[in-house]
Scaffold this motif. Structure first.
Motif, PDB file in Angstrom:
ATOM      1  N   THR A  57       0.586  -0.984   0.162  1.00 16.79           N
ATOM      2  CA  THR A  57      -0.142  -0.103   0.085  1.00 16.79           C
ATOM      3  C   THR A  57       0.894   1.077  -0.200  1.00 16.79           C
ATOM      4  OG1 THR A  57      -0.302   0.086   2.470  1.00 16.79           O
ATOM      5  CG2 THR A  57      -1.689  -1.087   1.474  1.00 16.79           C
ATOM      6  N   LYS A  58       2.081   1.132   0.137  1.00 17.25           N
ATOM      7  CA  LYS A  58       3.149   2.218   0.068  1.00 17.25           C
ATOM      8  C   LYS A  58       2.979   2.793  -1.422  1.00 17.25           C
ATOM      9  CE  LYS A  58       3.957   1.568   4.374  1.00 17.25           C
ATOM     10  NZ  LYS A  58       3.296   2.564   5.491  1.00 17.25           N
ATOM     11  N   PRO A  59       3.280   4.127  -1.365  1.00 22.48           N
ATOM     12  CA  PRO A  59       3.510   4.685  -2.886  1.00 22.48           C
ATOM     13  C   PRO A  59       4.130   4.458  -3.620  1.00 22.48           C
ATOM     14  CG  PRO A  59       4.073   6.610  -1.019  1.00 22.48           C
ATOM     15  CD  PRO A  59       3.643   5.162  -0.291  1.00 22.48           C
ATOM     16  N   ASN A  60       5.545   4.229  -3.229  1.00 20.02           N
ATOM     17  CA  ASN A  60       6.503   4.085  -4.365  1.00 20.02           C
ATOM     18  C   ASN A  60       7.507   2.837  -3.818  1.00 20.02           C
ATOM     19  OD1 ASN A  60       8.667   5.121  -2.550  1.00 20.02           O
ATOM     20  ND2 ASN A  60       7.672   7.238  -3.260  1.00 20.02           N
ATOM     21  N   ARG A  61       8.382   2.481  -4.810  1.00 19.27           N
ATOM     22  CA  ARG A  61       9.124   1.285  -4.344  1.00 19.27           C
ATOM     23  C   ARG A  61      10.127   1.445  -3.510  1.00 19.27           C
ATOM     24  NH1 ARG A  61      10.582  -2.491  -7.914  1.00 19.27           N
ATOM     25  NH2 ARG A  61       8.352  -2.708  -7.974  1.00 19.27           N
ATOM     26  N   SER A  62      10.760   2.849  -3.147  1.00 19.07           N
ATOM     27  CA  SER A  62      11.469   3.136  -2.325  1.00 19.07           C
ATOM     28  C   SER A  62      10.914   2.964  -0.925  1.00 19.07           C
ATOM     29  CB  SER A  62      12.047   4.459  -2.404  1.00 19.07           C
ATOM     30  OG  SER A  62      12.912   4.904  -1.269  1.00 19.07           O
ATOM     31  N   ALA A  63       9.629   3.583  -0.779  1.00 20.47           N
ATOM     32  CA  ALA A  63       8.895   3.403   0.636  1.00 20.47           C
ATOM     33  C   ALA A  63       8.553   2.180   0.853  1.00 20.47           C
ATOM     34  CB  ALA A  63       7.762   4.123   0.475  1.00 20.47           C
ATOM     35  N   GLN A  64       8.268   1.037  -0.171  1.00 22.88           N
ATOM     36  CA  GLN A  64       7.762  -0.323   0.063  1.00 22.88           C
ATOM     37  C   GLN A  64       8.932  -1.295   0.667  1.00 22.88           C
ATOM     38  OE1 GLN A  64       6.396  -1.741  -3.964  1.00 22.88           O
ATOM     39  NE2 GLN A  64       4.306  -0.745  -3.435  1.00 22.88           N
ATOM     40  N   ILE A  65      10.318  -0.735  -0.029  1.00 21.43           N
ATOM     41  CA  ILE A  65      11.482  -1.629   0.110  1.00 21.43           C
ATOM     42  C   ILE A  65      11.817  -1.274   1.729  1.00 21.43           C
ATOM     43  CG2 ILE A  65      13.920  -1.821   0.106  1.00 21.43           C
ATOM     44  CD1 ILE A  65      13.396  -1.346  -2.828  1.00 21.43           C
ATOM     45  N   ASP A  66      11.549   0.119   2.345  1.00 16.05           N
ATOM     46  CA  ASP A  66      11.957   0.477   3.371  1.00 16.05           C
ATOM     47  C   ASP A  66      11.053  -0.148   4.457  1.00 16.05           C
ATOM     48  OD1 ASP A  66      14.197   2.039   4.627  1.00 16.05           O
ATOM     49  OD2 ASP A  66      12.169   2.905   5.764  1.00 16.05           O
TER      50      ASP A  66
ATOM     51  N   VAL B 271      23.127  -1.910   6.945  1.00 13.10           N
ATOM     52  CA  VAL B 271      23.620  -2.487   5.953  1.00 13.10           C
ATOM     53  C   VAL B 271      22.722  -2.868   5.062  1.00 13.10           C
ATOM     54  CG1 VAL B 271      24.571  -4.967   5.714  1.00 13.10           C
ATOM     55  CG2 VAL B 271      25.484  -3.544   7.521  1.00 13.10           C
ATOM     56  N   GLY B 272      21.416  -3.378   5.214  1.00 13.22           N
ATOM     57  CA  GLY B 272      20.379  -3.718   4.409  1.00 13.22           C
ATOM     58  C   GLY B 272      19.912  -2.411   3.313  1.00 13.22           C
ATOM     59  N   ARG B 273      20.086  -1.056   4.030  1.00 17.75           N
ATOM     60  CA  ARG B 273      19.629  -0.062   3.211  1.00 17.75           C
ATOM     61  C   ARG B 273      20.886   0.044   2.193  1.00 17.75           C
ATOM     62  NH1 ARG B 273      17.189   2.936   8.032  1.00 17.75           N
ATOM     63  NH2 ARG B 273      14.957   2.575   7.781  1.00 17.75           N
ATOM     64  N   ARG B 274      21.885   0.000   2.606  1.00 21.33           N
ATOM     65  CA  ARG B 274      23.194   0.287   1.688  1.00 21.33           C
ATOM     66  C   ARG B 274      23.101  -0.935   0.478  1.00 21.33           C
ATOM     67  NH1 ARG B 274      27.846  -0.768   0.354  1.00 21.33           N
ATOM     68  NH2 ARG B 274      28.264  -2.615   1.775  1.00 21.33           N
TER      69      ARG B 274
ATOM     70  N   HIS C 203      19.661   1.540  -1.215  1.00 20.77           N
ATOM     71  CA  HIS C 203      18.515   2.387  -0.795  1.00 20.77           C
ATOM     72  C   HIS C 203      19.031   3.325   0.533  1.00 20.77           C
ATOM     73  CE1 HIS C 203      14.670   3.693   0.350  1.00 20.77           C
ATOM     74  NE2 HIS C 203      14.729   3.001   1.540  1.00 20.77           N
ATOM     75  N   PRO C 204      18.986   4.333   0.415  1.00 23.51           N
ATOM     76  CA  PRO C 204      19.697   5.341   1.572  1.00 23.51           C
ATOM     77  C   PRO C 204      18.967   5.454   2.606  1.00 23.51           C
ATOM     78  CG  PRO C 204      18.825   6.824  -0.227  1.00 23.51           C
ATOM     79  CD  PRO C 204      18.426   5.463  -0.602  1.00 23.51           C
ATOM     80  N   GLY C 205      17.739   4.947   2.983  1.00 21.73           N
ATOM     81  CA  GLY C 205      17.039   5.065   4.188  1.00 21.73           C
ATOM     82  C   GLY C 205      15.931   6.201   3.975  1.00 21.73           C
ATOM     83  N   PRO C 206      15.231   6.304   5.002  1.00 21.65           N
ATOM     84  CA  PRO C 206      13.839   7.132   5.082  1.00 21.65           C
ATOM     85  C   PRO C 206      14.333   8.480   4.936  1.00 21.65           C
ATOM     86  CG  PRO C 206      13.997   5.959   7.158  1.00 21.65           C
ATOM     87  CD  PRO C 206      15.071   5.566   6.378  1.00 21.65           C
ATOM     88  N   LYS C 207      15.257   9.067   5.379  1.00 18.53           N
ATOM     89  CA  LYS C 207      15.676  10.596   5.372  1.00 18.53           C
ATOM     90  C   LYS C 207      15.745  11.065   4.018  1.00 18.53           C
ATOM     91  CE  LYS C 207      17.064  11.809   9.924  1.00 18.53           C
ATOM     92  NZ  LYS C 207      18.123  10.695  10.610  1.00 18.53           N
ATOM     93  N   ARG C 208      16.706  10.351   3.181  1.00 14.83           N
ATOM     94  CA  ARG C 208      17.067  10.878   2.068  1.00 14.83           C
ATOM     95  C   ARG C 208      16.089  10.189   0.663  1.00 14.83           C
ATOM     96  NH1 ARG C 208      22.817   9.121   0.789  1.00 14.83           N
ATOM     97  NH2 ARG C 208      22.557   9.920  -1.225  1.00 14.83           N
ATOM     98  N   ALA C 209      15.294   9.367   1.266  1.00 16.95           N
ATOM     99  CA  ALA C 209      14.248   8.800   0.228  1.00 16.95           C
ATOM    100  C   ALA C 209      13.257   9.504  -0.076  1.00 16.95           C
ATOM    101  CB  ALA C 209      13.515   7.422   0.852  1.00 16.95           C
ATOM    102  N   ALA C 210      13.023  10.594   0.777  1.00 16.09           N
ATOM    103  CA  ALA C 210      12.040  11.700   0.362  1.00 16.09           C
ATOM    104  C   ALA C 210      12.338  12.669  -0.670  1.00 16.09           C
ATOM    105  CB  ALA C 210      11.524  12.477   1.504  1.00 16.09           C
ATOM    106  N   ARG C 211      13.693  12.755  -1.036  1.00 18.63           N
ATOM    107  CA  ARG C 211      14.201  13.858  -2.127  1.00 18.63           C
ATOM    108  C   ARG C 211      13.245  13.619  -3.451  1.00 18.63           C
ATOM    109  NH1 ARG C 211      19.776  10.338  -3.848  1.00 18.63           N
ATOM    110  NH2 ARG C 211      18.689   8.565  -4.276  1.00 18.63           N
TER     111      ARG C 211
END
Lengths: 195, 195
Positions: free
Chosen positions: A77-86, A180-183, A187-195
Motif C-alpha cells: 500500500t506504500k506509494p513508491n518502490r523506495s517506501a515499499q522496500i523500506d 547494511v540492508g539499506r546500503r 537505498h539510502p534510508g527514510p531521510k534521503r528517500a524523500a528527495r
C-alpha cells in the motif's frame, strides 16, 4: 489463572522449548521425548497439544510467517518502490530482532524448511517468498535482481542469528542490520528517500 | 583397481552419501545406520572408515574448508583490496558451484556448524571466518562493514544452494552470483577494478 490460560501457558512454554531444541539439534534431530524431558512433562502431555513434531514446527514458525505476510501486504500500500522496500526492510529487521533463533533455523534447517514450504505454498495463494520478491524487486525482476534480494534478506537473517553477533545489544544490532540492508539494496534510508 | 584405490572409492562414496543424507535430514537427524543402509553396506563397514558421525561430518566439510583457506591465503598476496576481494569472491563462487548442497548446510545446520567451528578454531590459529573478514573488510572494520561482508557471503552461499535456483545451469548461476556479489560489495569487477 483460569484452566484456559494455564493451558495456553503450557502450550506457549512447549513452543519455546521446542524452538530452543530445534535450534540446538535441528528439527530432525529433536524428538517429542526430548521436548517432554526438557519441559519436565510426560510425552502424553505433549501429545495433548500436538500429534506430531511437524505440527509443533508449524506452530513454532506460524506467528513469524504470519507477521511477515502482514508486513508484505502493508508494504504494497506504500506509494513508491523506495517506501515499499523500506517498510519490508524495517519490518524484517524487527522480526529478526525478536526471533534471532528462529530465523537462523528457517534458512538452513532442512526439517524447518520443509514445514515452512508446506505451510506457505499453493493452497493459500502465491508463495510468500514470491510475493516478497515482487514487492522488493518488481513483478518482472532480472535474475540478478531477484538473486540480489535473496542474498540480502537471507544474509541479514543469517547475520542476525550468527554467534559472532550474539553478544551485541539489540539496539546496536538492529541499527547495523538496517544500515547494511539499506546500503546493500541501494537505498539510502527514510531521510534521503524523500528527495 | 588395487585394494587401496577400492578403499578410497568406498570412502569417497560414503562421504557423498553422508552429504546427501545430511542435506536432507541435517547432521543430527542422520544416523550411521542410515548412511550404511543408503550405501547398501553394514554398519560395521562404515565403522571401518569412521568411528563417529562427527568424524564423517568433519571429513565431508574438510576439503571445502581447506580450499577456502587456500583462497584466503592466496588473496592476501594480491596487490590491493580490490584485487583481494575479487579473488575471494571468484573463489567462493566456484566453491558454491561445486558444493551447492554442502554450503547450504554450513550456514544453517546446527550439527554441521558445530563441526566446522571445532575444526577451524584456535589450535590452528585464527578462525577462518576472522581471516576471511580481514581480507574482505580490513583489519579493523566497523561493525557495519563486518556485517556487510557477513551478509553478502552468507547470502551468496544460501542463494547458491536455494531450491529456487536449483534448475539454473551452472554458467548462469555462476555469472549471476559473481555479478550480484561484486555489485553488493561495491566492487565493479576485474575490468573496471584496474582504473
Amino acid at each position: 489463572m483460569t484452566a484456559n490460560t494455564a493451558a495456553n501457558d503450557t502450550r506457549s512454554r512447549l513452543l519455546d522449548t521446542a524452538l530452543k531444541l530445534f535450534s540446538e539439534h535441528g528439527v530432525e534431530g529433536t524428538s517429542l521425548q526430548m521436548i517432554a524431558d526438557e519441559l519436565g512433562v510426560t510425552k502424553a502431555a505433549v501429545y495433548y497439544y500436538f500429534k506430531t513434531k511437524d505440527e509443533i514446527a508449524e506452530a513454532v514458525a506460524a506467528p513469524t510467517l504470519h507477521e511477515l505476510e502482514q508486513i508484505i501486504e502493508a508494504a504494497r500500500t506504500k506509494p513508491n518502490r523506495s517506501a515499499q522496500i523500506d517498510h519490508v526492510l524495517s519490518g524484517f529487521v524487527e522480526l529478526i530482532m525478536r526471533q534471532r533463533l528462529l530465523l537462523g533455523l528457517y534458512n538452513g534447517d532442512p526439517g524447518m524448511r520443509r514445514v515452512v514450504d508446506r505451510t506457505f505454498q499453493a493452497p493459500r495463494g502465491e508463495d510468500i517468498r514470491t510475493r516478497m520478491r515482487k514487492v522488493l524487486a518488481g513483478d518482472h525482476p532480472s535474475l540478478a535482481e531477484a538473486i540480489s534480494v535473496h542474498v540480502v534478506f537471507t544474509g541479514l537473517a543469517m547475520a542476525g542469528g550468527a554467534p559472532e553477533y550474539a553478544n551485541l545489544d539489540d539496539d546496536t544490532l538492529r541499527q547495523n542490520l538496517l544500515a547494511v540492508g539499506r546500503r546493500l539494496l541501494g537505498h539510502p534510508g527514510p531521510k534521503r528517500a524523500a528527495r
